[in-house]
Scaffold this motif. Sequence first.
Motif, PDB file in Angstrom:
ATOM      1  N   VAL A  20       0.815  -1.204   0.000  1.00 13.25           N
ATOM      2  CA  VAL A  20       0.000   0.000   0.000  1.00 13.25           C
ATOM      3  C   VAL A  20       0.851   1.257   0.000  1.00 13.25           C
ATOM      4  O   VAL A  20       0.540   2.238  -0.664  1.00 13.25           O
ATOM      5  N   TYR A  21       1.965   1.241   0.758  1.00 15.62           N
ATOM      6  CA  TYR A  21       2.823   2.423   0.843  1.00 15.62           C
ATOM      7  C   TYR A  21       4.052   2.270  -0.036  1.00 15.62           C
ATOM      8  O   TYR A  21       4.589   1.172  -0.164  1.00 15.62           O
ATOM      9  N   ILE A  22       4.526   3.357  -0.598  1.00 16.54           N
ATOM     10  CA  ILE A  22       5.828   3.292  -1.266  1.00 16.54           C
ATOM     11  C   ILE A  22       6.884   3.228  -0.175  1.00 16.54           C
ATOM     12  O   ILE A  22       6.644   3.636   0.964  1.00 16.54           O
ATOM     13  N   GLU A  23       8.060   2.719  -0.519  1.00 14.04           N
ATOM     14  CA  GLU A  23       9.072   2.366   0.483  1.00 14.04           C
ATOM     15  C   GLU A  23       9.423   3.486   1.471  1.00 14.04           C
ATOM     16  O   GLU A  23       9.373   3.264   2.681  1.00 14.04           O
ATOM     17  N   PRO A  24       9.754   4.707   1.016  1.00  9.49           N
ATOM     18  CA  PRO A  24      10.165   5.736   1.985  1.00  9.49           C
ATOM     19  C   PRO A  24       9.061   6.063   2.991  1.00  9.49           C
ATOM     20  O   PRO A  24       9.347   6.326   4.162  1.00  9.49           O
ATOM     21  N   ILE A  25       7.813   6.022   2.557  1.00 10.94           N
ATOM     22  CA  ILE A  25       6.710   6.328   3.476  1.00 10.94           C
ATOM     23  C   ILE A  25       6.538   5.175   4.462  1.00 10.94           C
ATOM     24  O   ILE A  25       6.403   5.385   5.665  1.00 10.94           O
ATOM     25  N   GLY A  26       6.552   3.946   3.937  1.00 14.29           N
ATOM     26  CA  GLY A  26       6.418   2.776   4.804  1.00 14.29           C
ATOM     27  C   GLY A  26       7.501   2.745   5.857  1.00 14.29           C
ATOM     28  O   GLY A  26       7.245   2.433   7.025  1.00 14.29           O
ATOM     29  N   ARG A  27       8.722   3.111   5.459  1.00 11.72           N
ATOM     30  CA  ARG A  27       9.845   3.082   6.391  1.00 11.72           C
ATOM     31  C   ARG A  27       9.643   4.122   7.492  1.00 11.72           C
ATOM     32  O   ARG A  27       9.854   3.844   8.675  1.00 11.72           O
ATOM     33  N   LEU A  28       9.204   5.324   7.111  1.00  9.59           N
ATOM     34  CA  LEU A  28       9.006   6.383   8.101  1.00  9.59           C
ATOM     35  C   LEU A  28       7.891   5.990   9.080  1.00  9.59           C
ATOM     36  O   LEU A  28       8.009   6.194  10.289  1.00  9.59           O
ATOM     37  N   ILE A  29       6.808   5.414   8.551  1.00  9.84           N
ATOM     38  CA  ILE A  29       5.702   4.978   9.413  1.00  9.84           C
ATOM     39  C   ILE A  29       6.226   3.953  10.413  1.00  9.84           C
ATOM     40  O   ILE A  29       5.939   4.019  11.612  1.00  9.84           O
ATOM     41  N   ASN A  30       7.036   3.025   9.909  1.00  5.67           N
ATOM     42  CA  ASN A  30       7.645   2.017  10.766  1.00  5.67           C
ATOM     43  C   ASN A  30       8.460   2.626  11.893  1.00  5.67           C
ATOM     44  O   ASN A  30       8.378   2.190  13.038  1.00  5.67           O
ATOM     45  N   GLU A  31       9.254   3.645  11.555  1.00  5.16           N
ATOM     46  CA  GLU A  31      10.087   4.294  12.566  1.00  5.16           C
ATOM     47  C   GLU A  31       9.209   4.963  13.625  1.00  5.16           C
ATOM     48  O   GLU A  31       9.491   4.880  14.811  1.00  5.16           O
ATOM     49  N   PHE A  32       8.126   5.602  13.190  1.00  7.27           N
ATOM     50  CA  PHE A  32       7.267   6.296  14.140  1.00  7.27           C
ATOM     51  C   PHE A  32       6.580   5.329  15.103  1.00  7.27           C
ATOM     52  O   PHE A  32       6.315   5.666  16.243  1.00  7.27           O
ATOM     53  N   THR A  33       6.307   4.082  14.624  1.00  7.44           N
ATOM     54  CA  THR A  33       5.640   3.138  15.531  1.00  7.44           C
ATOM     55  C   THR A  33       6.567   2.688  16.657  1.00  7.44           C
ATOM     56  O   THR A  33       6.115   2.061  17.604  1.00  7.44           O
ATOM     57  N   ARG A  34       7.866   3.023  16.577  1.00  5.32           N
ATOM     58  CA  ARG A  34       8.765   2.698  17.681  1.00  5.32           C
ATOM     59  C   ARG A  34       8.522   3.591  18.883  1.00  5.32           C
ATOM     60  O   ARG A  34       8.927   3.273  20.001  1.00  5.32           O
ATOM     61  N   LEU A  35       7.909   4.739  18.675  1.00  6.97           N
ATOM     62  CA  LEU A  35       7.672   5.674  19.775  1.00  6.97           C
ATOM     63  C   LEU A  35       6.580   5.131  20.681  1.00  6.97           C
ATOM     64  O   LEU A  35       5.657   4.459  20.218  1.00  6.97           O
TER      65      LEU A  35
END
Lengths: 197, 197
Positions: free
Chosen positions: B3-18
């Motif tokens: 659903v997400y292009i790679e850079p967006i998916g990666r950023l979303i992933n990083e934010f879920t670490r918070l």
Amino acid sequence: MKVYIEPIGRLINEFTRLPGVGQKTAQRFAYKIINMTDEEAKNFANAIISAKTDVHYCKKCGNYSEGDICDICKKRSSETVCVVKEPKDVIAIEKLNEFDGVYHVLHGTISPMDGVGPNDIKIKELLERIAEGTVKEVILATNPDVEGEATAMYISSLIKPLGIKVSRLAHGIPIGTDLEYADEMTLSRAFIDRKTL
Amino acid sequence: MKVYIEPIGRLINEFTRLPGVGQKTAQRFAYKIINMTDEEAKNFANAIISAKTDVHYCKKCGNYSEGDICDICKKRSSETVCVVKEPKDVIAIEKLNEFDGVYHVLHGTISPMDGVGPNDIKIKELLERIAEGTVKEVILATNPDVEGEATAMYISSLIKPLGIKVSRLAHGIPIGTDLEYADEMTLSRAFIDRKTL
């Protein structure tokens, strides 16, 4: 005497820019970052930079894309075009895994109050795509608010004369909601759009 | 199809670490970043990097510090030392603007269940500071949980014989709470620690 040392205060400040994040939450986020390894923090920072530098807009549909043309435009038939306000609406629809046509992102809706006219959003680009001759149906999936409705009506008035099927997403009572909790506008729309069984 | 292009998916992933950030919130944060200017996103990323590279621990008290010794240790009398578990406890107390002594951050509490013994936290460093001779009172401000209490008792047993005043933060009913809503432990502590008027 200030409570935070400068680098921590600055990071907290940056986090409060995120939607729905107040001072307290930003503080928790900052502590989390400080307790990450250098590697993890670097990856985090890089992901932010990359989201700005590597995310472009598809030249055809205006959706987020890594290259000039997005994967959706590359792979799918452009017989059905779903018109949405923003790129994130594409993601919401893609998550359903039901629509297999292409999109057209308007990047806004007509809103005279905010000084946004038909020429400020990507309606011209939509007409150009239609002029190419492959489009058979246009689904107007702008939001069901005043601006979204007005934009859908406007686009519909331009496209219908071209003999192309134009549709709009259905409005009605959300699945799982009790009638008594549905707002009046929605309920009245549900009556108007009632289906013959 | 993702659903997400790679850079967006990666950023979303990083934010879920918070802490407390799920997929949906992370997505909102990512959109916010994408809609920032390049400058703003760069500042954000730099603040994260800087929080890792510019935040050190004070060599004296273990608090967050930009230099070797923190501003609190530099400017204040070390007659009263407030012992806390983590640097963020220092910030919580500093916000009160009432305590004008120095701190000692243990960086943990004794917890045999997690394999944390007295030598794994900065108790030795506290004793060394006391050995310098300027400390007159030690306030034990560890959390009122099992580990915090045990740590406070342990430190107290080491320091009291040295003839230094040792105190512990008061426990009792929080201001503004109704008696009936106070938990049993707190209420019983409030009885034991009752004050003669």
